[in-house]
Design a protein around this motif. Structure first.
Motif, mmCIF file in Angstrom:
data_model
loop_
_atom_site.group_PDB
_atom_site.id
_atom_site.type_symbol
_atom_site.label_atom_id
_atom_site.label_comp_id
_atom_site.label_asym_id
_atom_site.label_seq_id
_atom_site.Cartn_x
_atom_site.Cartn_y
_atom_site.Cartn_z
ATOM 1 N N PRO A 284 0.802 -1.223 0.000
ATOM 2 C CA PRO A 284 0.000 0.000 0.000
ATOM 3 C C PRO A 284 0.833 1.271 0.000
ATOM 4 O O PRO A 284 0.319 2.351 -0.242
ATOM 5 N N ASN A 285 2.146 1.160 0.279
ATOM 6 C CA ASN A 285 3.023 2.329 0.302
ATOM 7 C C ASN A 285 3.759 2.554 -1.014
ATOM 8 O O ASN A 285 4.520 3.506 -1.147
ATOM 9 N N ALA A 286 3.535 1.677 -1.977
ATOM 10 C CA ALA A 286 4.192 1.839 -3.278
ATOM 11 C C ALA A 286 3.670 3.101 -3.952
ATOM 12 O O ALA A 286 2.466 3.307 -4.068
ATOM 13 N N GLU A 287 4.606 3.977 -4.418
ATOM 14 C CA GLU A 287 4.193 5.256 -4.994
ATOM 15 C C GLU A 287 3.554 5.092 -6.364
ATOM 16 O O GLU A 287 2.605 5.788 -6.696
ATOM 17 N N ASN A 288 4.115 4.239 -7.192
ATOM 18 C CA ASN A 288 3.532 4.006 -8.513
ATOM 19 C C ASN A 288 3.664 2.531 -8.838
ATOM 20 O O ASN A 288 4.614 2.099 -9.494
ATOM 21 N N TYR A 289 2.701 1.793 -8.359
ATOM 22 C CA TYR A 289 2.725 0.340 -8.511
ATOM 23 C C TYR A 289 2.779 -0.062 -9.985
ATOM 24 O O TYR A 289 2.013 0.444 -10.805
ATOM 25 N N LYS A 290 3.711 -0.933 -10.314
ATOM 26 C CA LYS A 290 3.818 -1.457 -11.670
ATOM 27 C C LYS A 290 3.035 -2.771 -11.741
ATOM 28 O O LYS A 290 3.318 -3.700 -10.986
ATOM 29 N N PHE A 291 2.059 -2.819 -12.623
ATOM 30 C CA PHE A 291 1.259 -4.031 -12.737
ATOM 31 C C PHE A 291 2.102 -5.153 -13.336
ATOM 32 O O PHE A 291 2.786 -4.971 -14.346
ATOM 33 N N SER A 292 2.041 -6.297 -12.704
ATOM 34 C CA SER A 292 2.814 -7.449 -13.171
ATOM 35 C C SER A 292 2.089 -8.115 -14.337
ATOM 36 O O SER A 292 0.914 -7.848 -14.606
ATOM 37 N N GLU A 293 2.798 -9.005 -15.013
ATOM 38 C CA GLU A 293 2.170 -9.790 -16.081
ATOM 39 C C GLU A 293 1.002 -10.600 -15.526
ATOM 40 O O GLU A 293 -0.030 -10.765 -16.175
ATOM 41 N N GLU A 294 1.177 -11.066 -14.296
ATOM 42 C CA GLU A 294 0.104 -11.841 -13.659
ATOM 43 C C GLU A 294 -1.125 -10.974 -13.411
ATOM 44 O O GLU A 294 -2.257 -11.406 -13.637
ATOM 45 N N ASP A 295 -0.890 -9.721 -12.958
ATOM 46 C CA ASP A 295 -2.009 -8.787 -12.745
ATOM 47 C C ASP A 295 -2.787 -8.579 -14.039
ATOM 48 O O ASP A 295 -4.015 -8.700 -14.077
ATOM 49 N N ARG A 296 -2.053 -8.246 -15.095
ATOM 50 C CA ARG A 296 -2.703 -7.900 -16.365
ATOM 51 C C ARG A 296 -3.394 -9.121 -16.979
ATOM 52 O O ARG A 296 -4.453 -9.003 -17.601
ATOM 53 N N LYS A 297 -2.798 -10.280 -16.779
ATOM 54 C CA LYS A 297 -3.412 -11.504 -17.292
ATOM 55 C C LYS A 297 -4.741 -11.763 -16.584
ATOM 56 O O LYS A 297 -5.748 -12.112 -17.219
ATOM 57 N N ARG A 298 -4.754 -11.563 -15.278
ATOM 58 C CA ARG A 298 -5.994 -11.794 -14.543
ATOM 59 C C ARG A 298 -7.050 -10.758 -14.932
ATOM 60 O O ARG A 298 -8.234 -11.090 -15.049
ATOM 61 N N PHE A 299 -6.630 -9.499 -15.109
ATOM 62 C CA PHE A 299 -7.571 -8.469 -15.547
ATOM 63 C C PHE A 299 -8.248 -8.883 -16.855
ATOM 64 O O PHE A 299 -9.455 -8.722 -17.037
ATOM 65 N N LYS A 300 -7.456 -9.414 -17.768
ATOM 66 C CA LYS A 300 -7.962 -9.756 -19.101
ATOM 67 C C LYS A 300 -8.828 -11.009 -19.077
ATOM 68 O O LYS A 300 -9.866 -11.066 -19.754
ATOM 69 N N GLU A 301 -8.419 -11.999 -18.300
ATOM 70 C CA GLU A 301 -9.096 -13.289 -18.339
ATOM 71 C C GLU A 301 -10.229 -13.428 -17.336
ATOM 72 O O GLU A 301 -11.029 -14.360 -17.424
ATOM 73 N N ASP A 302 -10.290 -12.518 -16.379
ATOM 74 C CA ASP A 302 -11.341 -12.588 -15.355
ATOM 75 C C ASP A 302 -12.087 -11.249 -15.329
ATOM 76 O O ASP A 302 -11.804 -10.372 -14.495
ATOM 77 N N PRO A 303 -13.046 -11.062 -16.244
ATOM 78 C CA PRO A 303 -13.756 -9.776 -16.348
ATOM 79 C C PRO A 303 -14.442 -9.354 -15.056
ATOM 80 O O PRO A 303 -14.475 -8.162 -14.743
ATOM 81 N N ASP A 304 -14.976 -10.304 -14.308
ATOM 82 C CA ASP A 304 -15.655 -9.958 -13.064
ATOM 83 C C ASP A 304 -14.661 -9.368 -12.057
ATOM 84 O O ASP A 304 -14.964 -8.381 -11.370
ATOM 85 N N PHE A 305 -13.485 -9.985 -11.978
ATOM 86 C CA PHE A 305 -12.452 -9.470 -11.075
ATOM 87 C C PHE A 305 -12.022 -8.073 -11.491
ATOM 88 O O PHE A 305 -11.879 -7.167 -10.664
ATOM 89 N N TYR A 306 -11.807 -7.906 -12.802
ATOM 90 C CA TYR A 306 -11.360 -6.609 -13.303
ATOM 91 C C TYR A 306 -12.399 -5.517 -12.991
ATOM 92 O O TYR A 306 -12.045 -4.424 -12.541
ATOM 93 N N ARG A 307 -13.655 -5.822 -13.229
ATOM 94 C CA ARG A 307 -14.687 -4.809 -13.008
ATOM 95 C C ARG A 307 -14.834 -4.487 -11.518
ATOM 96 O O ARG A 307 -15.105 -3.345 -11.151
ATOM 97 N N GLN A 308 -14.627 -5.491 -10.686
ATOM 98 C CA GLN A 308 -14.653 -5.236 -9.249
ATOM 99 C C GLN A 308 -13.488 -4.321 -8.862
ATOM 100 O O GLN A 308 -13.663 -3.365 -8.094
ATOM 101 N N PHE A 309 -12.318 -4.635 -9.407
ATOM 102 C CA PHE A 309 -11.130 -3.822 -9.136
ATOM 103 C C PHE A 309 -11.355 -2.374 -9.585
ATOM 104 O O PHE A 309 -11.117 -1.423 -8.832
ATOM 105 N N ARG A 310 -11.837 -2.213 -10.816
ATOM 106 C CA ARG A 310 -12.049 -0.868 -11.347
ATOM 107 C C ARG A 310 -13.110 -0.124 -10.542
ATOM 108 O O ARG A 310 -12.957 1.072 -10.250
ATOM 109 N N HIS A 311 -14.174 -0.824 -10.177
ATOM 110 C CA HIS A 311 -15.247 -0.196 -9.413
ATOM 111 C C HIS A 311 -14.753 0.266 -8.055
ATOM 112 O O HIS A 311 -15.052 1.391 -7.609
ATOM 113 N N GLU A 312 -13.988 -0.589 -7.353
ATOM 114 C CA GLU A 312 -13.484 -0.220 -6.039
ATOM 115 C C GLU A 312 -12.526 0.966 -6.137
ATOM 116 O O GLU A 312 -12.534 1.865 -5.290
#
Length: 607
Positions: A284-312
Motif C-alpha cells: 500500500p506504500n508503493a508510490e507508482n505500482y507497476k502491474f505485473s504480467e500476472e495482474d494484467r493476465k488476470r484483468f484480461k481473463e477474469d472480467p468480473d475481477f477486473y470490473r470489481q477492481f475498477r469499481h473499487e
C-alpha cells in the motif's frame, strides 16, 4: 434516438394538407399538418472542435445516437489525443489512477502502471479511434481561427486554417477554409495554450529553451532526445504537476538539475484504497505500482475481477470530496498524513520541507502524487532554489542575491493560459464576443453554455473540472447533454436553442455561494483561479464529481429559449402527419417497442 432506428429524410408521399372542421364550435382551422412523419428527422450538421478524449467520444456517440447526422471533428494537431498529443515532456504520466482515466464503456486491462505514462494514454485513444471507426469523421491539422453565429441562417460559420498543398516542414504554408455547423461542440480545453514565464532576458539565453508543452521529441520518445544530455546542466522552472514529473525523469539522465521554485505545493500520499490493495495484494506504500504480467493476465481473463477492481478504485477516488471542504475532518487528516509523508521522503534534505510544505489547505492547488519528485530533490545532482530569479543571462540564470547558475538547458514548466479567452474571434448574437462575455471571468450555464451563443456546447469549459474524482465521466456526461440538446433540436424541428441569461446569472450566483466554503478559496496560486492567488474559481465544478454526474443527467429545458425551424406557430407542428416513417413507407419494424433494447423489465421485489 429515433425509435426503430429510423435514419431517413423526407422522401415519401404525404396526404395533401386540408382544412379540418373544428369539433368544438364547428369553425374551420387553417392550420396545415406537416408533410413529414414524426420520426422522419431532418439532417443536422454537427462540428466538433478538438480530438482529445471529448472529441473521440463525440465521434462515437453522435453517430450512434443522432439519426441523419453529418459529423466533422477538427483538430489542429497531426494526431488525436489533445493535451496527450501536445505534451511529450520527460516523465509525462497520468496523475490519477490509470484505470479511472478511461471511458466508462471502453475498458483497458493492460495499463503498465498505477499512474500510466503519457504515451500509453495516447495509444489507448488511438485504439479507441480505430475500434469505433472515428477516423472517418476526423480532419486533423485543421485549426479553428474564427467562429461566428449567423443570426439570419441560424447556424455557425467557421473559419479554419490548414497546411496548403505546397507546405513543407521547412517552409510551412497555410490556407483558410470555411465550414458551417447547425450544432457546435467544442473541446478547446484550458491546457492547450502554454504560458512562457515573464523573466527578463529569456530570449538572450544561448543554450536551449523548452516549454513542457512544446517538448522536442526524437523518434517518438523524449528519452531519445536527452540521451546526449549526460554532461548538461538543466534548469526547471516551476513546481506544478509538469515540473514535478520532469525533475525525477531528468535527474538520472543529466549532470545537474536546478529546480527554481517560487511557490509551495502538497504532494499526495500513495493512493492505497484498502479494498483495492487487498484485491492486488500489493504494497500500500508503493508510490507508482507497476502491474505485473500476472495482474494484467488476470484483468484480461477474469472480467468480473477486473470490473470489481475498477469499481473499487473509482469508488475510493470519489470518496475524498469531504477533504475539499474547509475545516472538515477529512481535510485535517489529509493535511497531517501528507505532511508526515513529505517529511519522510525529504529525510536526506529536511530543510527543503521548510520551503515546499504549504500553509494553505490540501487541494487548494491541483493535487498530484508526484512519484519520485521529493526523492529526486534529495539527490546530490539536484539543487532546490527558492530565491527570486533576477534575469536569464546568455549562459544561465542569475538570482536576485547575485548568485548565478550556469545552464545548458532551461525548461519552462510554467503552466497555461486558463482564462478561457481563446486567441481567435468567437462571436455570438449581435456581435458579442466570448472575450467580452468572459471578462472579468467566465460566466456559463453548468460549464457548458453561454447566453448569446446558441447551439454551442462545451466540454471541459469553465467550471467543468473536478478537484477529486474521474474527469472522464464528466466529459461523457457533458457530451450526453450536448447530444440530448441536438436530439431535441432535431426531434421537435427547432433551429436554435439558447440558454437564458437569467439561468446563467443563477448558476453564477450558485458558484459565488459554493466556493467560499471550500479550500479552493484559500490563498494559493492555482490555475483553478486563472493563475492567481485569490479570486474567482473558474476551473472547477461547484461540488463533487458525483454531484456533477447527477446534475448533468437531466437537462432543464425550461432554462432555454428556442427558435422554430418551420415558419409555423403551432407548437405541435413537429408531430407531422400523424404517422411514423415505417408506417408511411410500409417498411421496417412496426413493433420496435418490443425489442430487447426498448423493453425495460422491472426487477421482482424480494418481499
Amino acid at each position: 434516438m429515433a425509435s426503430g432506428g429510423v435514419h431517413h429524410t423526407l422522401s415519401a408521399t404525404s396526404p395533401e394538407p386540408t382544412s379540418i372542421p373544428n369539433g368544438v364550435n364547428g369553425t374551420t382551422s387553417h392550420y396545415q399538418l406537416g408533410d413529414f412523419s414524426i420520426d422522419e428527422y431532418r439532417p443536422i450538421k454537427v462540428v466538433c472542435i478538438g480530438a482529445g478524449f471529448s472529441g473521440v467520444a463525440a465521434g462515437i456517440r453522435f453517430p450512434q445516437r443522432v439519426p441523419n447526422v453529418n459529423l466533422t471533428i477538427y483538430d489542429k494537431n497531426p494526431g488525436v489525443g489533445g493535451a496527450w498529443y501536445l505534451n511529450k515532456y520527460p516523465g509525462l504520466a497520468c496523475d490519477i489512477p490509470s484505470h479511472c482515466y478511461q471511458y466508462t464503456f471502453e475498458e483497458n486491462t493492460d495499463w503498465s502502471a498505477f499512474f500510466a505514462p503519457g504515451p500509453e494514454i495516447r495509444a489507448y485513444l488511438e485504439r479507441v479511434v480505430d475500434k469505433y471507426k472515428v477516423d472517418k469523421y476526423l480532419k486533423l491539422q485543421h485549426e479553428l481561427v474564427g467562429a461566428y453565429w449567423d443570426d439570419a441562417k441560424l447556424h455557425w460559420r467557421l473559419r479554419l486554417k490548414r497546411p496548403s498543398a505546397n507546405s513543407t516542414p521547412e517552409n510551412p504554408q497555410y490556407e483558410e477554409i470555411a465550414d458551417t455547423a447547425d450544432v457546435l461542440f467544442t473541446s478547446l480545453g484550458s491546457l492547450g495554450r502554454w504560458n512562457w514565464p515573464d523573466i527578463e532576458g529569456l530570449e538572450s539565453f544561448k543554450g536551449r529553451v523548452l516549454h513542457s508543452a512544446q517538448w522536442d521529441v526524437t523518434d517518438g520518445h523524449w528519452e531519445e532526445g536527452v540521451r546526449d544530455w549526460g554532461e548538461k546542466k538543466v534548469g526547471v522552472i516551476g513546481v506544478g504537476s509538469s515540473a514535478i514529473q520532469i525533475v525525477p525523469a531528468l535527474q538520472p539522465k543529466v549532470k545537474q538539475v536546478v529546480n527554481f521554485v517560487r511557490g509551495r505545493t502538497w504532494l499526495a500520499t500513495p493512493f492505497s484504497g484498502e479494498k483495492m490493495a487487498d484485491l492486488l495484494k500489493r504494497d500500500p506504500n508503493a508510490e507508482n505500482y507497476k502491474f505485473s504480467e500476472e495482474d494484467r493476465k488476470r484483468f484480461k481473463e477474469d472480467p468480473d475481477f477486473y470490473r470489481q477492481f475498477r469499481h473499487e478504485l473509482e469508488s475510493d477516488l470519489n470518496s475524498v470530496h469531504g477533504s475539499t471542504l474547509r475545516g472538515s475532518k477529512q481535510q485535517q487528516s489529509a493535511r497531517q498524513a501528507f505532511k508526515e509523508n513529505m517529511l519522510k521522503r525529504l529525510a536526506k534534505k529536511p530543510w527543503i520541507a521548510d520551503h515546499i510544505i504549504p500553509e494553505f489547505a490540501v487541494a487548494c492547488r491541483r493535487l498530484t502524487p508526484g512519484p519520485g519528485y521529493l526523492e529526486a530533490l534529495c539527490e546530490d545532482n539536484v539543487a532546490f532554489e527558492t530565491k527570486q530569479i533576477k534575469q536569464v543571462t546568455p549562459t544561465g540564470i542569475e538570482m536576485e542575491d547575485g548568485r548565478h547558475y550556469d545552464l545548458d538547458v532551461i525548461v519552462c514548466a510554467t503552466g497555461f493560459d486558463t482564462s478561457y479567452k481563446y486567441p481567435f474571434p468567437f462571436v455570438g448574437r449581435d456581435g458579442v464576443t466570448l472575450q467580452d462575455k468572459f471578462t472579468p471571468h467566465p460566466r456559463t450555464y453548468m460549464g457548458m453554455c453561454v447566453d448569446g451563443f446558441p447551439n454551442w456546447f462545451q466540454s471541459l469549459g469553465p467550471n467543468s473540472g473536478v478537484g477529486s474524482g474521474s474527469l472522464l465521466v464528466i466529459i461523457e456526461r457533458q457530451l450526453d447533454y450536448a447530444i440530448h440538446a441536438t436530439l431535441k433540436l432535431q426531434r421537435e424541428r427547432l433551429k436554435a436553442i439558447e440558454v437564458k441569461k437569467e439561468a446563467v446569472d443563477d448558476f453564477d450566483e450558485y458558484l459565488e455561494a459554493y466556493f467560499p466554503k471550500t479550500v479552493y478559496s484559500e490563498k494559493c496560486r492555482s490555475w483553478y483561479k486563472m493563475g492567481k492567488e485569490e479570486g474567482r474559481v473558474v476551473g472547477l465544478w461547484p461540488g463533487s464529481c458525483l454531484h456533477a454526474v447527477r446534475a448533468l443527467a437531466h437537462p432543464r429545458w425550461e432554462d432555454f429559449n428556442y427558435e422554430l425551424a418551420d415558419p409555423v406557430k403551432n407548437r405541435f407542428h413537429w408531430l407531422g402527419d400523424g404517422q411514423t416513417y415505417n408506417e408511411k413507407t410500409v417498411t421496417g419494424d412496426h413493433a420496435w417497442y418490443l425489442s430487447p433494447e426498448e423493453v425495460d423489465i422491472p426487477p421482482i421485489p424480494k418481499d
